[in-house]
Design an enzyme around this catalytic site. Structure first.
Site, PDB file in Angstrom:
ATOM      1  N   ASP A   1       0.867  -1.188   0.000  1.00  0.00           N
ATOM      2  CA  ASP A   1       0.000   0.000   0.000  1.00  0.00           C
ATOM      3  C   ASP A   1       0.895   1.227   0.000  1.00  0.00           C
ATOM      4  OD1 ASP A   1      -2.462   1.510   0.312  1.00  0.00           O
ATOM      5  OD2 ASP A   1      -1.786   1.918   2.351  1.00  0.00           O
ATOM      6  N   SER A   2       0.290   2.378  -0.249  1.00  0.00           N
ATOM      7  CA  SER A   2       1.035   3.633  -0.195  1.00  0.00           C
ATOM      8  C   SER A   2       1.507   3.936   1.230  1.00  0.00           C
ATOM      9  CB  SER A   2       0.145   4.762  -0.700  1.00  0.00           C
ATOM     10  OG  SER A   2      -1.054   4.796   0.046  1.00  0.00           O
TER      11      SER A   2
ATOM     12  N   CYS B   1      -3.709  -0.977  -2.034  1.00  0.00           N
ATOM     13  CA  CYS B   1      -4.009   0.432  -2.296  1.00  0.00           C
ATOM     14  C   CYS B   1      -4.996   0.542  -3.464  1.00  0.00           C
ATOM     15  CB  CYS B   1      -2.709   1.152  -2.640  1.00  0.00           C
ATOM     16  SG  CYS B   1      -2.935   2.890  -3.010  1.00  0.00           S
TER      17      CYS B   1
ATOM     18  N   GLU C   1      -6.425   8.738   9.817  1.00  0.00           N
ATOM     19  CA  GLU C   1      -5.094   8.587  10.443  1.00  0.00           C
ATOM     20  C   GLU C   1      -5.015   9.354  11.758  1.00  0.00           C
ATOM     21  OE1 GLU C   1      -1.687   8.920   7.889  1.00  0.00           O
ATOM     22  OE2 GLU C   1      -2.583   7.587   6.402  1.00  0.00           O
TER      23      GLU C   1
ATOM     24  N   CYS D   1     -11.390   3.091  -0.848  1.00  0.00           N
ATOM     25  CA  CYS D   1     -10.109   3.598  -0.349  1.00  0.00           C
ATOM     26  C   CYS D   1      -9.791   2.845   0.930  1.00  0.00           C
ATOM     27  CB  CYS D   1     -10.214   5.096  -0.068  1.00  0.00           C
ATOM     28  SG  CYS D   1      -8.729   5.781   0.710  1.00  0.00           S
TER      29      CYS D   1
ATOM     30  N   HIS E   1      -8.631   3.655   3.674  1.00  0.00           N
ATOM     31  CA  HIS E   1      -8.906   4.298   4.961  1.00  0.00           C
ATOM     32  C   HIS E   1     -10.393   4.343   5.328  1.00  0.00           C
ATOM     33  CE1 HIS E   1      -4.847   5.636   4.214  1.00  0.00           C
ATOM     34  NE2 HIS E   1      -4.784   6.267   5.372  1.00  0.00           N
TER      35      HIS E   1
HETATM   36  N1  DGL Z   1      -4.074   3.832   0.065  1.00  0.00           N
HETATM   37  C1  DGL Z   1      -4.709   4.873  -0.703  1.00  0.00           C
HETATM   38  C2  DGL Z   1      -5.912   4.275  -1.450  1.00  0.00           C
HETATM   39  O1  DGL Z   1      -6.517   3.310  -1.048  1.00  0.00           O
HETATM   40  C3  DGL Z   1      -5.133   6.039   0.167  1.00  0.00           C
HETATM   41  C4  DGL Z   1      -3.983   6.885   0.675  1.00  0.00           C
HETATM   42  C5  DGL Z   1      -3.189   7.550  -0.434  1.00  0.00           C
HETATM   43  O2  DGL Z   1      -3.697   8.490  -1.073  1.00  0.00           O
HETATM   44  O3  DGL Z   1      -2.078   7.114  -0.685  1.00  0.00           O
HETATM   45  O4  DGL Z   1      -6.273   4.775  -2.483  1.00  0.00           O
END
Ligand code: DGL
Length: 269
Positions: free
Chosen positions: A10-11, A73, A152, A182, A184
């Site tokens: 993931d990012s 992600c 977060e 997403c 989050h």
């Molecule tokens: N992990 C990213 C997503 O699910 C969200 C956070 C980011 O923008 O990197 O798209």
């Protein structure tokens, strides 16, 4: 192959919501997670940049010996999956298709909402995946970028979270199904549900992705316990990050719900 790990990237921290579902469903599997915390967020970056990052990370995870890759992600799944599938031979699962499939199976009114980062929504990936299965479904999409820092920060159930949910979601009218597109957003489920109302089903792409991982591994005969290997093996958890691990461990604990004592910092070439 069977005793290799499932790779997840993931990012940053958000993908831990997807990892959590994988661990819940497949507790015997070893997992290797990489959070690209030095380069987060991906949601505001170009498709080209996110694709380059995704290829670099996958190169790294492959050196660690993985049997399957999960692109946790949503933004990376939306823009980089074709490039990843073209370059690597191992099974690669993104979060978009499993979420889209569940949304199609869930909607009765044929009107589905999708929320995600700017990059995910701009790519139209969920809409394309939904329409590829059921072209008659109407899709209303909306980027909700502030949900990421709110999750977060742990501001998931206060007036700021509720106001953000109110403002973002007021345009998504008439849907009976809403895809949380997403990593989050599952953390903000309560605030989102209270705005959407009890008749709208929320689709957690992470849950659907975990089911897909199980299906693919079992089809390939690569699920632990499937071929005599002890199903009592408790999955080993390895975490890598590209920036200092302290914040990842602290905030990540809330996303994963436990078992995040140690993360190792690595350089992605
Ligand atoms: N992990 C990213 C997503 O699910 C969200 C956070 C980011 O923008 O990197 O798209």
């Amino acid at each position: 192959m069977i005793d290799k790990a499932i790779g997840v990237f993931d990012s940053g921290i958000g993908g831990l919501t997807v990892l959590k579902e994988i661990i819940k469903l497949l507790p015997h599997e070893d997992t290797i997670y990489l959070g690209d915390t030095a380069r987060v967020p991906y949601g505001t970056k170009s498709a080209e940049t996110v694709t380059r990052y995704s290829l670099e990370i996958t190169d790294f995870l492959i050196t660690k010996g993985i049997k399957l890759l999960v692109v946790a992600c949503n933004t990376a799944s939306a823009v980089a999956l074709p490039a990843l599938k073209e370059r690597y031979g191992l099974p690669i699962i993104g979060v978009i298709e499993p979420g889209a499939r569940k949304a199609v199976a869930t909607t009765r009114t044929k009107k589905v909402g999708v929320i995600g980062t700017e990059g995910t929504i701009k790519s139209g990936a969920y809409e394309k995946a939904i329409k590829a299965i059921a072209p008659e479904i109407e899709v209303i999409s909306k980027p909700c970028p502030l949900f990421v820092p709110l999750a977060e920060e742990g501001w998931t159930d206060n007036e700021v979270a509720n106001a953000a949910a109110d403002i973002y979601l007021k345009d998504i009218k008439g849907v009976d199904t809403l895809v949380l597109g997403c990593t989050h957003y599952p953390i903000l489920k309560a605030a989102i549900a209270s705005v959407m109302g009890k008749d709208v089903r929320l689709i957690d792409s992470g849950e659907e992705t975990a089911l897909e991982v199980k299906r693919v591994l079992s089809e390939k005969g690569q699920l632990r316990g499937q071929r005599g290997l002890s199903p009592t093996h408790i999955g080993k958890r390895t975490f890598y990050v590209t920036d200092t691990p302290e914040r990842f461990a602290k905030v990540g604990l809330r996303f994963l719900g436990g078992g995040l004592e140690h993360a190792q910092r690595v350089e992605i070439p």
